[in-house]
Motif scaffolding. Sequence first.
Motif: not given
Length: 415
Positions: A343-347
């Motif tokens: 899934f997409l996660v902010p860095t």
Amino acid sequence: MIKPVQKTFSAFPSGTHWTPVDQALEHLRVSLEPILKFNMVNVRDSLNYVSYEDILAKRSNPPVANTAVDGFCFAYSSTKESEGSLRLCPGRIAAGDRHQESISKGSAIKILTGAELPKGVDTVVLQEEVTIKGDKIIFNNFVKKGENTRQAGEDIEKGNCVLKKGTKIRPQDIALLIATGIEKVKAYLPLKIGVLSTGNELIQKIGVSDENKTLDANRPMLISMVNSWGYVGIDLGCVDDDKTKIRKKLNEATRNCDLIFTSGGASTGDEDYVSNLLKSEGNLYNWRIAMKPGRPLALANWNETPVIGLPGNPVAAFVCTIIFGKPICGLLSGVGWLKPISFLVPTAFSKSKKIGRREYLRARVKHGKVEIFHSEGSGRISSLSWADGLVELHEDISEIKHGDLVKYMPFSGII
């Protein structure tokens, strides 16, 4: 068996042929087939087995109409003429009881959760929703027809499919199989996966003069990984960088293993005996994958047994096993091609990378953002213990800034 493919990718580095990750994975997906070995397995012992065929229910669940609550059961049609009350019959019906007599119209009887509904009954009212006065129950609220009942087969009907072919059986699947009357299932035999370490520098325990040697950490790690996936990890031991010894081990392994993992010697140098042997005497598909870590990866056949030649560095071996090994294992085992959950996660980091190479960074999520280990060295085993997943950076990405969304693959969905 892995079929050969033409290597056409040369984006990184220049002058050398490299195969992108997705191309290598797709070729493997279409060229491999399940190992068609099966056995009849007792359902109670079937955890992690893969169903060889669709499994059909031998019994409906629930097998008979029953009550979902403790209360009073009756025919709903009785309420239309009862003026809000019904005559209470003596006794009660508990789970497992079979009430032989039908409940007459205008009457109700106490019933406990899970008990079979007697003839003439189609509705149950909660005991908290009535008032008992003498030999009558008085309804405190409006009652709906069929309320608080379970119909026979409303979950699964006899003859319907319980589990599809290729399903890896979990604890909850065992419950469903038993509930629908299934005692044995036809299942693929668990994959037997041999794990072999190679290298003159490797030792199993520390001796007096072994300060310059390396303890073989890869083999126990890889065996643990394949065991955790429900397969049978076979320890093939550790051999020196010697073609004769490696050849002998591979020949022995193919008699008992469905798949072989080797660790070390997967690059293209003169001392990389595994890839050189697979190329000269086996059927080497590829050993240059455009990824970091894990570029020296050998994908081959030895006596028609698939071989994955992993890098010797522990981090690279770990990552390559996740990205290539697990999908291959899934396909060979009958469960199908397995893609890592992501899934997409902010860095919480910034980074520059080279275009044309897929990168996998050891990472973990903290306060809703993903952070990466301070070093990308393939020998940093501590980074694997520190991390709880991997960040995947695609080939066409060259710059990552704080707050950018990146693909994160948690270990909980991989290992």
